[in-house]
Design a protein around this motif. Sequence first.
Motif, short mmCIF file in Angstrom:
data_model
loop_
_atom_site.label_atom_id
_atom_site.label_comp_id
_atom_site.label_asym_id
_atom_site.label_seq_id
_atom_site.Cartn_x
_atom_site.Cartn_y
_atom_site.Cartn_z
N ALA A 150 0.85 18.26 3.01
CA ALA A 150 1.93 17.31 2.72
C ALA A 150 1.76 16.03 3.52
O ALA A 150 1.98 14.93 2.99
CB ALA A 150 3.28 17.96 3.05
N LEU A 151 1.34 16.14 4.77
CA LEU A 151 1.12 14.95 5.59
C LEU A 151 -0.02 14.10 5.03
O LEU A 151 0.06 12.87 5.02
CB LEU A 151 0.83 15.33 7.04
N ILE A 152 -1.06 14.75 4.55
CA ILE A 152 -2.17 14.01 3.95
C ILE A 152 -1.71 13.29 2.70
O ILE A 152 -2.05 12.13 2.47
CB ILE A 152 -3.36 14.96 3.67
N ALA A 153 -0.90 13.98 1.88
CA ALA A 153 -0.39 13.36 0.66
C ALA A 153 0.47 12.14 1.00
O ALA A 153 0.36 11.09 0.36
CB ALA A 153 0.41 14.37 -0.15
N VAL A 154 1.31 12.26 2.00
CA VAL A 154 2.15 11.13 2.41
C VAL A 154 1.28 9.98 2.91
O VAL A 154 1.51 8.82 2.59
CB VAL A 154 3.16 11.58 3.50
N LEU A 156 -1.75 9.28 2.05
CA LEU A 156 -2.39 8.65 0.90
C LEU A 156 -1.44 7.73 0.15
O LEU A 156 -1.82 6.63 -0.26
CB LEU A 156 -2.96 9.72 -0.04
N VAL A 157 -0.21 8.17 -0.02
CA VAL A 157 0.78 7.34 -0.71
C VAL A 157 1.03 6.06 0.10
O VAL A 157 1.08 4.96 -0.45
CB VAL A 157 2.10 8.12 -0.91
N ALA A 162 0.33 0.31 0.83
CA ALA A 162 -0.11 -0.77 1.72
C ALA A 162 -1.14 -1.67 1.04
O ALA A 162 -1.19 -2.87 1.32
CB ALA A 162 -0.69 -0.19 3.01
N LEU A 163 -1.94 -1.09 0.17
CA LEU A 163 -2.95 -1.89 -0.54
C LEU A 163 -2.32 -2.77 -1.61
O LEU A 163 -2.91 -3.77 -2.02
CB LEU A 163 -4.00 -0.97 -1.16
N LEU A 164 -1.15 -2.39 -2.10
CA LEU A 164 -0.48 -3.17 -3.15
C LEU A 164 0.19 -4.34 -2.56
O LEU A 164 0.33 -5.25 -2.24
CB LEU A 164 0.55 -2.31 -3.88
#
Length: 164
Positions: A150-154, A156-157, A162-164
């Motif tokens: 779950a932490l990895i998924a967060v 990544l989101v 941040a890239l947007l």
Amino acid sequence: MANIDVDKVRFSPVRLREGYDISEVDDHLDLVKQTLDALDRAVLEGAPVPGSLPAPRFRPVRLREGYDMGEVDAFLAEVATEEARLRGRAGRGITPSTTPQTDPVVDPSAPAEVVDVSAPAQPYAAPDGSAYPEVIRKGSSGAGLAIVAALIAVALVIAVVALL
């Protein structure tokens, strides 16, 4: 001896998103190093046990360079765990063995080291007053793996946003 080398820790700088004030974090890391060194002396030499590390309160910064909050928080959770481990050893007067230690991974017949984990580490407080979660320990249960996922998924989101 402390398992954390404070001198080698590096945090990613952030500029366009909120981060922790660099000078405040660096000042706290100096205090962490002094405290862990004093705890090492207490374990190894029977020196007096120092006071506990204060819960840090870092000022968030935005639009200027700061340290990545997640990295700092994760490191401070590791520090809290290590501080509790050293305090437990210093409080009981447990000193390291003078005989060479064997690595139980390399030598399965080696006796396991007994470590008291009953004294929970004091979690560091977030700027909003809530407690940060403890660092997930190696060999954790399936629930721990779900938390890691779950932490990895967060993360990544957050990275995508941040890239947007």
